[in-house]
Design a protein around this motif. Sequence first.
Motif, PDB file in Angstrom:
ATOM      1  N   GLU A  64       4.123 -14.351  -4.595  1.00  0.00           N
ATOM      2  CA  GLU A  64       3.467 -15.355  -3.756  1.00  0.00           C
ATOM      3  C   GLU A  64       3.584 -14.971  -2.279  1.00  0.00           C
ATOM      4  N   LYS A  65       4.756 -14.485  -1.893  1.00  0.00           N
ATOM      5  CA  LYS A  65       4.944 -14.031  -0.512  1.00  0.00           C
ATOM      6  C   LYS A  65       4.090 -12.798  -0.224  1.00  0.00           C
ATOM      7  N   VAL A  66       4.014 -11.909  -1.220  1.00  0.00           N
ATOM      8  CA  VAL A  66       3.197 -10.705  -1.047  1.00  0.00           C
ATOM      9  C   VAL A  66       1.732 -11.082  -0.839  1.00  0.00           C
ATOM     10  N   ALA A  67       1.241 -12.053  -1.649  1.00  0.00           N
ATOM     11  CA  ALA A  67      -0.156 -12.474  -1.548  1.00  0.00           C
ATOM     12  C   ALA A  67      -0.452 -13.076  -0.172  1.00  0.00           C
ATOM     13  N   LYS A  68       0.490 -13.878   0.341  1.00  0.00           N
ATOM     14  CA  LYS A  68       0.277 -14.491   1.656  1.00  0.00           C
ATOM     15  C   LYS A  68       0.343 -13.442   2.772  1.00  0.00           C
ATOM     16  N   LYS A  69       1.281 -12.515   2.651  1.00  0.00           N
ATOM     17  CA  LYS A  69       1.457 -11.517   3.698  1.00  0.00           C
ATOM     18  C   LYS A  69       0.284 -10.548   3.772  1.00  0.00           C
ATOM     19  N   GLU A  70      -0.225 -10.135   2.596  1.00  0.00           N
ATOM     20  CA  GLU A  70      -1.295  -9.132   2.556  1.00  0.00           C
ATOM     21  C   GLU A  70      -2.664  -9.759   2.323  1.00  0.00           C
ATOM     22  N   HIS A  71      -2.717 -11.099   2.275  1.00  0.00           N
ATOM     23  CA  HIS A  71      -3.978 -11.832   2.107  1.00  0.00           C
ATOM     24  C   HIS A  71      -4.723 -11.373   0.850  1.00  0.00           C
ATOM     25  N   LEU A  72      -4.015 -11.392  -0.270  1.00  0.00           N
ATOM     26  CA  LEU A  72      -4.600 -10.950  -1.534  1.00  0.00           C
ATOM     27  C   LEU A  72      -5.218 -12.113  -2.279  1.00  0.00           C
ATOM     28  N   SER A  73      -6.318 -11.861  -2.934  1.00  0.00           N
ATOM     29  CA  SER A  73      -6.924 -12.863  -3.812  1.00  0.00           C
ATOM     30  C   SER A  73      -6.140 -12.903  -5.123  1.00  0.00           C
ATOM     31  N   SER A  74      -6.413 -13.905  -5.944  1.00  0.00           N
ATOM     32  CA  SER A  74      -5.687 -14.035  -7.214  1.00  0.00           C
ATOM     33  C   SER A  74      -5.930 -12.821  -8.102  1.00  0.00           C
ATOM     34  N   LEU A  75      -7.162 -12.288  -8.093  1.00  0.00           N
ATOM     35  CA  LEU A  75      -7.471 -11.116  -8.905  1.00  0.00           C
ATOM     36  C   LEU A  75      -6.736  -9.885  -8.370  1.00  0.00           C
ATOM     37  N   GLU A  76      -6.708  -9.711  -7.048  1.00  0.00           N
ATOM     38  CA  GLU A  76      -6.004  -8.578  -6.456  1.00  0.00           C
ATOM     39  C   GLU A  76      -4.505  -8.665  -6.713  1.00  0.00           C
ATOM     40  N   LEU A  77      -3.990  -9.888  -6.689  1.00  0.00           N
ATOM     41  CA  LEU A  77      -2.570 -10.075  -6.964  1.00  0.00           C
ATOM     42  C   LEU A  77      -2.254  -9.720  -8.409  1.00  0.00           C
ATOM     43  N   GLN A  78      -3.130 -10.122  -9.346  1.00  0.00           N
ATOM     44  CA  GLN A  78      -2.923  -9.793 -10.754  1.00  0.00           C
ATOM     45  C   GLN A  78      -2.958  -8.282 -10.970  1.00  0.00           C
ATOM     46  N   VAL A  79      -3.890  -7.596 -10.286  1.00  0.00           N
ATOM     47  CA  VAL A  79      -3.966  -6.135 -10.376  1.00  0.00           C
ATOM     48  C   VAL A  79      -2.683  -5.507  -9.837  1.00  0.00           C
TER      49      VAL A  79
END
Length: 214
Positions: free
Chosen positions: A132-147
């Motif tokens: 969750e922190k990674v997604a916020k820091k790198e502005h990842l979408s849910s699909l990019e986070l899953q990848v």
Amino acid sequence: MARTPSVLYFALLAVLLCEADALFTKVKQNHPKCFIEELHKDEVVIVHYKSPDQSPLPHEAEQQKFHVGVKLEVTQGATKVFEGRTDVEGRFAFTALQGEHHLCFSVEGQSLGQDFRIHLEVKVGLNDVDYEKVAKKEHLSSLELQVRKIRDDVHRVTSEQSYFRNREERSKRTADSTYFRAMWFSLCQILAMLGVSGIYLLYLRSYFKAKKLV
């Protein structure tokens, strides 16, 4: 619609790559219970546990000395990797060394013969990352986070495959070395027996000649 099978495939792969063991045991005083896990270096291990038969663990270190409950100790050979007192529910995390690890639960304090149930789930080889922190820091979408998660899991599996291949090669070399040593030892035994038999026959021949029996 054509992408649906690929999404399902990667979702299934992500589930299969999450390696976890759910276990249950009872611990008595002076009778620790141990589990063995084969791990390799720098692998993160997370232990989720429930210990419903003990009272909550006090926050103060001085009060913990008089608390009756369960302790987890993780060792690899003679090296202590981790040690901690359990609460009613919680988790521990530690970074593994190379080789066989013993996860041992024991009772601390005077339990007066009481059994302590332990429910635990051991997750091995996980990268302890807060996605969750990674997604916020790198502005990842849910699909990019899953990848990203799948990529990390694939990297872990590749690392484990490399570890087990190397271990298999070492085992094969050890087996070959043992085989050749056993073969040479057997050959030496046969030669020694032939030598002793030859000496014995020569001795008997000379003995019979000396006694003029032949």
